[in-house]
Design an enzyme around this catalytic site. Structure first.
Site, PDB file in Angstrom:
ATOM      1  N   SER A   3       6.144   1.569   1.835  1.00 49.69           N
ATOM      2  CA  SER A   3       7.026   1.525   3.006  1.00 49.69           C
ATOM      3  C   SER A   3       7.171   0.080   3.454  1.00 49.69           C
ATOM      4  O   SER A   3       6.177  -0.645   3.560  1.00 49.69           O
ATOM      5  CB  SER A   3       6.450   2.370   4.146  1.00 49.69           C
ATOM      6  OG  SER A   3       6.269   3.699   3.710  1.00 49.69           O
ATOM      7  N   GLU A   4       8.408  -0.325   3.728  1.00 50.63           N
ATOM      8  CA  GLU A   4       8.693  -1.740   3.950  1.00 50.63           C
ATOM      9  C   GLU A   4       7.967  -2.318   5.159  1.00 50.63           C
ATOM     10  O   GLU A   4       7.793  -3.535   5.255  1.00 50.63           O
ATOM     11  CB  GLU A   4      10.200  -1.952   4.103  1.00 50.63           C
ATOM     12  CG  GLU A   4      10.765  -1.345   5.399  1.00 50.63           C
ATOM     13  CD  GLU A   4      12.279  -1.436   5.472  1.00 50.63           C
ATOM     14  OE1 GLU A   4      12.925  -1.451   4.422  1.00 50.63           O
ATOM     15  OE2 GLU A   4      12.800  -1.486   6.596  1.00 50.63           O
TER      16      GLU A   4
END
Lengths: 221, 215
Positions: free
Chosen positions: A47-48
């Site tokens: 997840s960024e």
């Protein structure tokens, strides 16, 4: 059970993942891939916002840490072996080719592998977030999209008309009708949904397609 | 050296028109105590560098609601409908920067580097007006460093010298943003004695921090 529409798109997209892959799924339809990961394949979700190993929202009444959120800001659980890091490391992983695949939606995608999914001038001003980095950096870029827009107009074009997210980076397009693979020669129609013909796809696609002699099925045995 | 001060003291020398780095991802890891302090002090016309603007009525969204922001440099405003409305109405200027490029530009600003070369944004509107530099046959965009007057930081734990530890995904932009401002003000959920934090788990060295307040 016969798979259709978005379920079929998510089912087929999930079959691109290999055991142990680090995969980034965009917000919305791409997260549905998690419902279709094949048995025996263990995928790690990147997840960024700086975390590997999120597994989704806690059940009602289940304990959670408000400091563990996904890329939409929603609280999530973190699996054993997961880890958290800063945004700089996060985008180093993404841009540095350490993420096996990124899955995103599209407003438009074209036969040169160009993608437009961040702005419609005069209509949306949300910003690109991490999409430009993801599409530039991930090893495999997979676009999940309905084949045509809500008015029935093709979304898979000869040339994108909207401002681009990235140029010449898209590898695969998965729609409810087919799987298209972007090669140096152009977009190849590699697989068809059950009951769909190559002619059906051609009639709903603006891009020029390469039609091989044998075309596979989107449903894997 | 004890850097713990009252919020009044921490914010007293700020002024209108400052450029402020404000970390956070949507509404996680946002220094909301300091943001509320700025609103109470009345500072306005601010130039904010952040990833996004939280959600309506929370975090950076409070500055948006109170009309304190003149310009924002960020990657995304879509999670806050009020920001979108004010940008569309021309009340806030926005410059969009891809999220990974934002990280690297601030890192460059804090690390004494004169710019970064990234493939992100090539062939898109982001590339307009920027030099394209070829290295070993690959093309990259030259992106310039970002630096600010002030950085607000949200830590989980701080010792009194300013050594910081962040929690889970609340770390996000805090660690980088703490490197790239003339004045670094930290709000911490817990303030501990010097020596209470294991030196190997400290995310931000105390030398970067000027003042600490309780979150």
């Amino acid at each position: 059970m016969e798979l259709q529409g978005r379920d079929l798109i998510a089912y087929r997209t999930a079959r691109f993942f290999e055991d142990g892959d680090l995969v980034n799924l965009g917000i919305g339809m791409p997260t549905q891939c998690l419902n279709f990961i094949p048995q025996g394949i263990d995928v790690w979700i990147d997840s960024e916002n700086g975390v590997i190993g999120l597994t989704g929202a806690p059940q009602e009444g289940e304990e959670f840490d408000p400091n563990v959120v996904d890329a939409s800001g929603a609280v999530s659980k973190l699996r054993t072996g997961g880890c958290c890091f800063d945004s700089f490391t996060s985008f180093g992983l993404i841009r540095g080719g350490h993420v096996a695949a990124t899955v995103l939606g599209a407003y438009e995608v074209d036969q040169e592998g160009n993608l437009a999914n961040w702005t419609v001038p005069g209509k949306t001003v949300a910003g690109m977030g991490g999409a430009m980095d993801l599409v530039s950096g991930a090893l495999k870029v997979i676009i999940m999209t309905e084949h045509c827009d809500k008015r029935g107009n093709p979304k898979i074009l000869k040339k994108c008309t909207l401002p681009l997210t990235a140029a010449a980076e898209v590898d695969y397009i998965v729609s409810e009708l087919c799987v298209l693979h972007r090669t140096e020669k152009g977009l190849v129609l590699e697989e068809l949904a059950p009951g769909v013909t190559a002619q059906d796809v051609i009639s709903k696609t603006d891009a020029v397609l390469i039609i091989p002699e044998t075309i596979g099925s989107m449903i894997k045995e | 050296m004890d850097k713990v001060v009252s919020i009044d003291r921490a914010l007293e020398k700020l002024h209108d028109g400052l450029t402020i780095l404000i970390p956070g991802f949507v509404n996680t890891g946002v220094p909301e105590t300091l943001i509320k302090g700025v609103i109470d002090k009345g500072y306005t016309n601010l130039n904010v560098i952040s990833n996004n603007t939280s959600i309506k009525g929370r975090g950076i969204g409070l500055l948006v609601h109170e009309n304190r922001i003149r310009h924002i440099t960020c990657s995304h405003i879509g999670s806050n409908t009020e920001t979108v409305e004010k940008v569309v109405a021309g009340e806030i200027d926005v410059t969009f920067v891809p999220q990974g490029t934002l990280c690297e530009r601030v890192r460059a600003g804090g690390a004494g580097i004169g710019g970064i070369l990234t493939p992100t944004g090539l062939g898109t509107p982001i590339a307009e007006g920027k030099p394209v530099i070829e290295v070993d046959g690959k093309k990259y965009l030259l992106e310039k460093p970002l630096h600010a007057d002030v950085a607000f930081i949200h830590a989980w734990k701080a010792d009194k010298m300013g050594n910081l530890v962040y929690r889970r995904t609340a770390r996000n932009f805090n660690q980088i943003f703490a490197t790239a401002a003339d004045l670094v003000i930290v709000e911490a959920e817990e303030i501990v004695e010097v020596g209470a934090l294991d030196p190997d788990v400290i995310h931000t060295p105390g030398c970067l921090v000027d003042m600490i307040v309780r979150a």
